[in-house]
Write a protein that holds these residues in place. Structure first.
Motif, PDB file in Angstrom:
ATOM      1  N   LEU A 195      -9.144 -31.603  -5.607  1.00 38.68           N
ATOM      2  CA  LEU A 195      -9.504 -30.544  -6.895  1.00 38.68           C
ATOM      3  C   LEU A 195      -8.612 -30.720  -7.978  1.00 38.68           C
ATOM      4  N   PRO A 196      -7.191 -30.817  -7.810  1.00 36.03           N
ATOM      5  CA  PRO A 196      -6.510 -31.059  -9.229  1.00 36.03           C
ATOM      6  C   PRO A 196      -6.860 -32.309  -9.979  1.00 36.03           C
ATOM      7  N   GLU A 197      -7.030 -33.486  -9.080  1.00 39.47           N
ATOM      8  CA  GLU A 197      -7.235 -34.742  -9.626  1.00 39.47           C
ATOM      9  C   GLU A 197      -8.538 -34.752 -10.427  1.00 39.47           C
ATOM     10  N   LEU A 198      -9.478 -34.086  -9.634  1.00 36.22           N
ATOM     11  CA  LEU A 198     -10.858 -34.156 -10.299  1.00 36.22           C
ATOM     12  C   LEU A 198     -11.113 -33.151 -11.774  1.00 36.22           C
ATOM     13  N   LYS A 199      -9.996 -32.047 -11.707  1.00 30.02           N
ATOM     14  CA  LYS A 199      -9.964 -31.111 -12.817  1.00 30.02           C
ATOM     15  C   LYS A 199      -9.326 -32.083 -13.974  1.00 30.02           C
ATOM     16  N   ALA A 200      -8.343 -32.930 -13.673  1.00 29.81           N
ATOM     17  CA  ALA A 200      -7.815 -33.652 -14.756  1.00 29.81           C
ATOM     18  C   ALA A 200      -8.670 -35.028 -14.970  1.00 29.81           C
ATOM     19  N   GLY A 201      -9.828 -35.312 -14.493  1.00 30.49           N
ATOM     20  CA  GLY A 201     -10.690 -36.326 -15.196  1.00 30.49           C
ATOM     21  C   GLY A 201     -10.240 -37.742 -14.124  1.00 30.49           C
ATOM     22  N   ARG A 202      -9.227 -37.451 -13.257  1.00 35.17           N
ATOM     23  CA  ARG A 202      -8.868 -38.835 -12.434  1.00 35.17           C
ATOM     24  C   ARG A 202      -9.686 -38.933 -11.114  1.00 35.17           C
ATOM     25  N   ASN A 203      -9.523 -40.022 -10.634  1.00 34.96           N
ATOM     26  CA  ASN A 203      -9.963 -40.457  -9.445  1.00 34.96           C
ATOM     27  C   ASN A 203      -8.971 -39.986  -8.099  1.00 34.96           C
ATOM     28  N   PRO A 204      -9.541 -38.967  -7.493  1.00 33.33           N
ATOM     29  CA  PRO A 204      -8.593 -38.274  -6.341  1.00 33.33           C
ATOM     30  C   PRO A 204      -8.522 -39.623  -5.386  1.00 33.33           C
ATOM     31  N   SER A 311       4.426 -36.386 -17.708  1.00 29.79           N
ATOM     32  CA  SER A 311       3.080 -36.541 -18.402  1.00 29.79           C
ATOM     33  C   SER A 311       2.269 -36.345 -17.211  1.00 29.79           C
ATOM     34  N   ASN A 312       0.850 -36.398 -17.390  1.00 32.30           N
ATOM     35  CA  ASN A 312       0.112 -36.370 -16.433  1.00 32.30           C
ATOM     36  C   ASN A 312       0.058 -37.723 -15.618  1.00 32.30           C
ATOM     37  N   GLU A 313       0.332 -38.917 -16.187  1.00 31.95           N
ATOM     38  CA  GLU A 313       0.538 -39.877 -15.262  1.00 31.95           C
ATOM     39  C   GLU A 313       1.615 -40.120 -14.739  1.00 31.95           C
ATOM     40  N   GLN A 314       2.746 -39.438 -15.088  1.00 26.63           N
ATOM     41  CA  GLN A 314       4.085 -39.641 -14.425  1.00 26.63           C
ATOM     42  C   GLN A 314       4.693 -38.356 -14.655  1.00 26.63           C
ATOM     43  N   PRO A 315       4.359 -37.245 -13.592  1.00 22.62           N
ATOM     44  CA  PRO A 315       4.679 -35.932 -13.567  1.00 22.62           C
ATOM     45  C   PRO A 315       6.266 -35.712 -13.219  1.00 22.62           C
ATOM     46  N   GLN A 316       6.821 -36.851 -12.618  1.00 21.82           N
ATOM     47  CA  GLN A 316       8.256 -36.875 -12.306  1.00 21.82           C
ATOM     48  C   GLN A 316       9.124 -37.486 -12.922  1.00 21.82           C
ATOM     49  N   ARG A 317       8.735 -37.979 -14.182  1.00 23.86           N
ATOM     50  CA  ARG A 317       9.492 -39.225 -14.883  1.00 23.86           C
ATOM     51  C   ARG A 317      10.841 -38.633 -15.452  1.00 23.86           C
ATOM     52  N   SER A 318      10.763 -37.505 -15.880  1.00 20.62           N
ATOM     53  CA  SER A 318      12.049 -36.777 -16.787  1.00 20.62           C
ATOM     54  C   SER A 318      13.071 -36.781 -15.831  1.00 20.62           C
TER      55      SER A 318
END
Length: 377
Positions: A195-204, A311-318
């Motif tokens: 569900l989170p991936e779908l809400k973000a417009g990505r392919n789960p 970011s959405n693409e790298q949520p653990q980058r920082s």
């Protein structure tokens, strides 16, 4: 303890399936890269590596590929021991890799082990039924100046729903039949990924396919999480205080924001490597006034660091670390709603903004404390 033993989850059978279906050089490389990064080491040459609760054996093999001189792997679960031995055979049965069955709760056995430069236990000690004794015993073989690398399920992250909710889920999962377990696994996957991936417009389905935390497989980790019993949770503050008071160790690296918080403890006074790293961690003052977002959450702009932020693409980058009066807060990658609601030093470096809370939820504009950050902790 009787109930814990009766319901104890068979991690070994889970890892055996992982080795049968997903073990690959790429998975081992993911584990190798992750361990080396957390320990800030290029290789493990000349080091003794102790893997407590070795599970699949993949992390022991990664340590071997990093050049460890001697790898010692043990697990309470005989199926995990058998699986690790299979992985050892896969690696050519190296003579400097020792595998056996044992318990971290057995202090005499822990004292009989060779002293280790790196004591490693990822997601294990909280499943013993006596977590703090397990943590205490895990440090028995640690060499002076060595690295104590553990990962414990975080009560800081499990606040909505709280730990009590998940303990109930785990009890029900372990008591369920095969079909009910599959349904619970898909319900969990829908909640945390689909569900989170779908809400973000990505392919789960892509998120599941590309999942690779420390070389693990998505469904292996789902079953590991839902089935993991017995179970304890610990906060970053509790774990940091325990290791400081019990062993005199400093938290030199931490990775928070996921189910398990990863900790590397060491004594920089006895470790030239960590002393050098600590010396390079220059603190940059964070200037107010800070914008009140809501609840305990405040914000400061860091536009120059957006390229290395989450970011959405790298949520653990920082790798940014926030400090309050020179004390590391530690709770990076926090959910913004949790920062606002729970405070407690939670923070998130997302895009051009640092969203944070003070350690006690007070207003950082008026509480008289100083705030600073280190760009690459």
């Amino acid at each position: 303890m009787a109930l814990a033993e009766e319901m104890r989850f068979g991690f070994g059978r889970n890892w055996a399936e992982f080795v049968d279906t997903r073990l690959s050089d790429a998975a081992i490389e993911d584990s190798r890269r992750h361990m080396a990064g957390m320990l800030r080491l290029d290789d493990f040459r000349g080091k003794v590596f102790l893997d407590i609760g070795c599970g699949s054996g993949i992390h022991s093999l990664a340590a071997l590929r990093l050049g460890a001189e001697h790898v010692i792997s043990f697990d309470y679960d005989p199926d995990s021991v058998a699986t690790t031995r299979r992985v050892k055979s896969f690696a050519g049965d190296p003579p400097n890799w020792e595998v056996f069955q044992g318990s971290v709760l057995d202090a005499a056995q822990m004292a009989s082990l060779p002293k280790a430069d790196i004591v490693y236990s990822w997601g294990v000690l909280h499943h013993t039924g006596d977590m703090w004794t397990a943590v205490r015993n895990a440090a028995i073989p640690l060499k002076p100046g060595g690295d104590f690398y553990i990962a414990l399920y975080s009560s800081d992250n499990y606040v909505d729903p709280p730990p009590a909710y998940w303990l109930d889920i785990k009890r029900r999962y372990n008591l369920a039949g095969p079909l009910r377990r599959r349904l619970m696994e898909w319900q969990y996957a829908a909640r945390v990924v689909l569900l989170p991936e779908l809400k973000a417009g990505r392919n789960p389905l892509r998120a599941i396919r590309d999942y690779g935390l420390r070389g693990m497989a998505f469904w292996t980790d789902v079953r590991d999480w839902l089935g993991g019993w017995p179970m304890d949770f610990a906060s970053l503050a509790e774990t940091q205080a325990f290791c400081r008071h019990e062993f005199g160790l400093t938290l030199v690296n931490v990775k928070a924001g996921q189910g398990c918080t990863e900790y590397v403890f060491a004594d920089p006074g006895l470790s030239a490597r960590w002393a050098e790293i600590e010396a390079t961690r220059a603190l940059i003052p964070l200037s107010g006034p800070f914008t009140h977002v809501g609840g305990c959450q405040y914000a400061a702009g860091l536009p120059g660091l957006e390229a290395v932020a989450d970011s959405n693409e790298q949520p653990q980058r920082s790798r940014l670390m926030l400090y309050e009066d020179g004390v590391m807060l530690g709770l990076a990658h926090s959910v913004h709603a949790h920062i606002a609601r729970y405070g407690g030093g939670r923070f998130s470096h997302w895009g051009p903004t640092l969203s944070f809370s003070s350690s006690d939820g007070s207003d950082p504009n008026t509480n008289g404390r100083t705030y600073a950050y280190c760009e690459r902790f």
